[in-house]
Design a protein around this motif. Structure first.
Motif, PDB file in Angstrom:
ATOM      1  N   UNK A 235       0.844  -1.187   0.000  1.00  0.00           N
ATOM      2  CA  UNK A 235       0.000   0.000   0.000  1.00  0.00           C
ATOM      3  C   UNK A 235       0.884   1.243   0.000  1.00  0.00           C
ATOM      4  N   UNK A 236       1.191   1.771  -1.186  1.00  0.00           N
ATOM      5  CA  UNK A 236       2.109   2.910  -1.267  1.00  0.00           C
ATOM      6  C   UNK A 236       1.493   4.257  -0.891  1.00  0.00           C
ATOM      7  N   UNK A 237       0.186   4.328  -0.677  1.00  0.00           N
ATOM      8  CA  UNK A 237      -0.456   5.605  -0.368  1.00  0.00           C
ATOM      9  C   UNK A 237      -0.271   5.914   1.117  1.00  0.00           C
ATOM     10  N   UNK A 238       0.256   7.100   1.408  1.00  0.00           N
ATOM     11  CA  UNK A 238       0.545   7.464   2.791  1.00  0.00           C
ATOM     12  C   UNK A 238      -0.739   7.743   3.566  1.00  0.00           C
ATOM     13  N   UNK A 239      -0.634   7.642   4.886  1.00  0.00           N
ATOM     14  CA  UNK A 239      -1.780   7.940   5.749  1.00  0.00           C
ATOM     15  C   UNK A 239      -2.199   9.397   5.589  1.00  0.00           C
ATOM     16  N   UNK A 240      -1.226  10.287   5.415  1.00  0.00           N
ATOM     17  CA  UNK A 240      -1.542  11.714   5.241  1.00  0.00           C
ATOM     18  C   UNK A 240      -2.349  11.941   3.966  1.00  0.00           C
ATOM     19  N   UNK A 241      -1.966  11.248   2.881  1.00  0.00           N
ATOM     20  CA  UNK A 241      -2.685  11.386   1.623  1.00  0.00           C
ATOM     21  C   UNK A 241      -4.109  10.848   1.752  1.00  0.00           C
TER      22      UNK A 241
END
Length: 336
Positions: A235-241
């Motif tokens: 899962x390359x999507x950051x928590x911030x994004x």
């Protein structure tokens, strides 16, 4: 001609290992005025983010006669509304004979004297048929309210979720609902930040919300569930994004819900009054026939005259998540 069934899974496709004992949901009545009624347990779908098939097993529909008898007892006890429940409520009867389905059940329980409103949830787009939509349109006691989870507006994300339908197919159902019932209330569920979801794919979900124009929508940032396929994916999507995405999505949903609510302004709606409003106990709260939360200006000394009753109210204010109203006609103080 389109019967609505869209790639329904077979039992052999479900989780290889199921719990030895699958618990049934205990009977739980939400209030004294409306009641939850389980009609089907389990789920035959294997969405890659969902643990339900592992914990609840395959679909098991309750006999129609048993459900009818339970609802008849509820009517005798004074309940005005029943809400039919299932992890996949539209799948009701798929494990029974060909003549047993949710549409047939609705027609059956519609005959119960004393029950004035019928709702059902949660639907699955693969099992929502044109027959079911037509039945809801035809039966006056059945709420013109549909909770149909979309989960994502991008077909590739839907494929990874194993949802088994396309966005286009989903829109066909919504269009048919609104063709037969222009004022129907439609709500849904959406997941943000599914593993690998790109910005462009997320924006497809935003566009879907703008096109569908939900009355309300539940949203959640994806979180992994043990024993589900997606839990092990990169899962390359950051928590911030993900946080930024859901903030944007919720803002758009709120704006659309506010606009959708304006169609009620100045209209007279029937509301099943449940009790004092949580935010302002001087007001009464309930839901319209199409499930819109409504707060009603009523003298607190007269609350007991209205709780548990269905009253006509005039909508004086329309907000995103709730309406404000006044009683159309006050009953005499001696009325029950």
């Amino acid at each position: 001609e389109n019967k609505g069934i869209y790639k329904r899974p077979q039992v052999t496709e479900i989780w290889e290992e199921l719990p030895e004992e699958i618990p049934e949901t205990p009977i739980f009545r939400k209030t004294q005025h409306y009641a939850w009624v389980n009609i089907i347990y389990g789920c035959n779908y294997r969405c890659t983010y969902c643990i339900v098939p592992k914990t609840r097993g395959v679909e098991r529909s309750r006999p129609m006669a048993e459900i009818y008898d339970e609802i008849s007892v509820l009517a005798d006890e004074g309940y005005k509304e029943v809400i039919l429940l299932g992890q996949n409520v539209d799948g009701y009867g798929s494990d029974m004979d060909a003549n047993t389905n949710l549409a047939a059940l609705l027609r059956k329980i519609h005959q119960v004297d004393g029950i004035e409103r019928i709702k059902f949830l949660t639907s699955h787009p693969c099992d929502m048929t044109y027959e079911l939509i037509e039945t809801v349109a035809e039966l006056p006691k059945v709420s013109k309210y549909f909770h149909v989870p979309l989960q994502a507006g991008n077909n590739e994300v839907l494929r990874k979720m194993a949802r088994r339908y396309t966005y286009e197919r989903y829109c066909e159902l919504i269009s048919y609902i609104r063709k037969l019932m222009p004022d129907a209330a439609i709500t849904g569920d959406l997941i943000v930040g599914f593993p690998g979801e790109s910005h462009e794919q997320f924006m497809d979900t935003v566009k879907a919300v703008e096109e569908i124009k939900y009355d309300a929508c539940n949203t959640a940032v994806y979180s992994p569930r043990p024993f589900t396929p997606a839990a092990s994916w990169d899962d390359p999507v950051s928590a911030e994004e993900k946080t930024e995405r859901i903030r944007l999505l919720n803002s758009i949903i709120s704006d659309i819900a506010e606009k959708q609510s304006q169609r009620y302004l100045g209209t007279v709606q029937s509301v099943l009054i449940e009790g004092p409003s949580q935010r302002n106990p001087n007001r009464l709260a309930g839901r319209t026939f199409n499930n819109k939360t409504t707060n009603i200006e009523v003298d607190p000394a007269e609350h007991h005259l209205h709780i548990g009753k269905i009253r006509d109210v005039e909508i004086t204010q329309a907000h995103a998540w709730a309406l404000r109203a006044e009683l159309v006609q006050k009953p005499a103080m001696t009325s029950s």
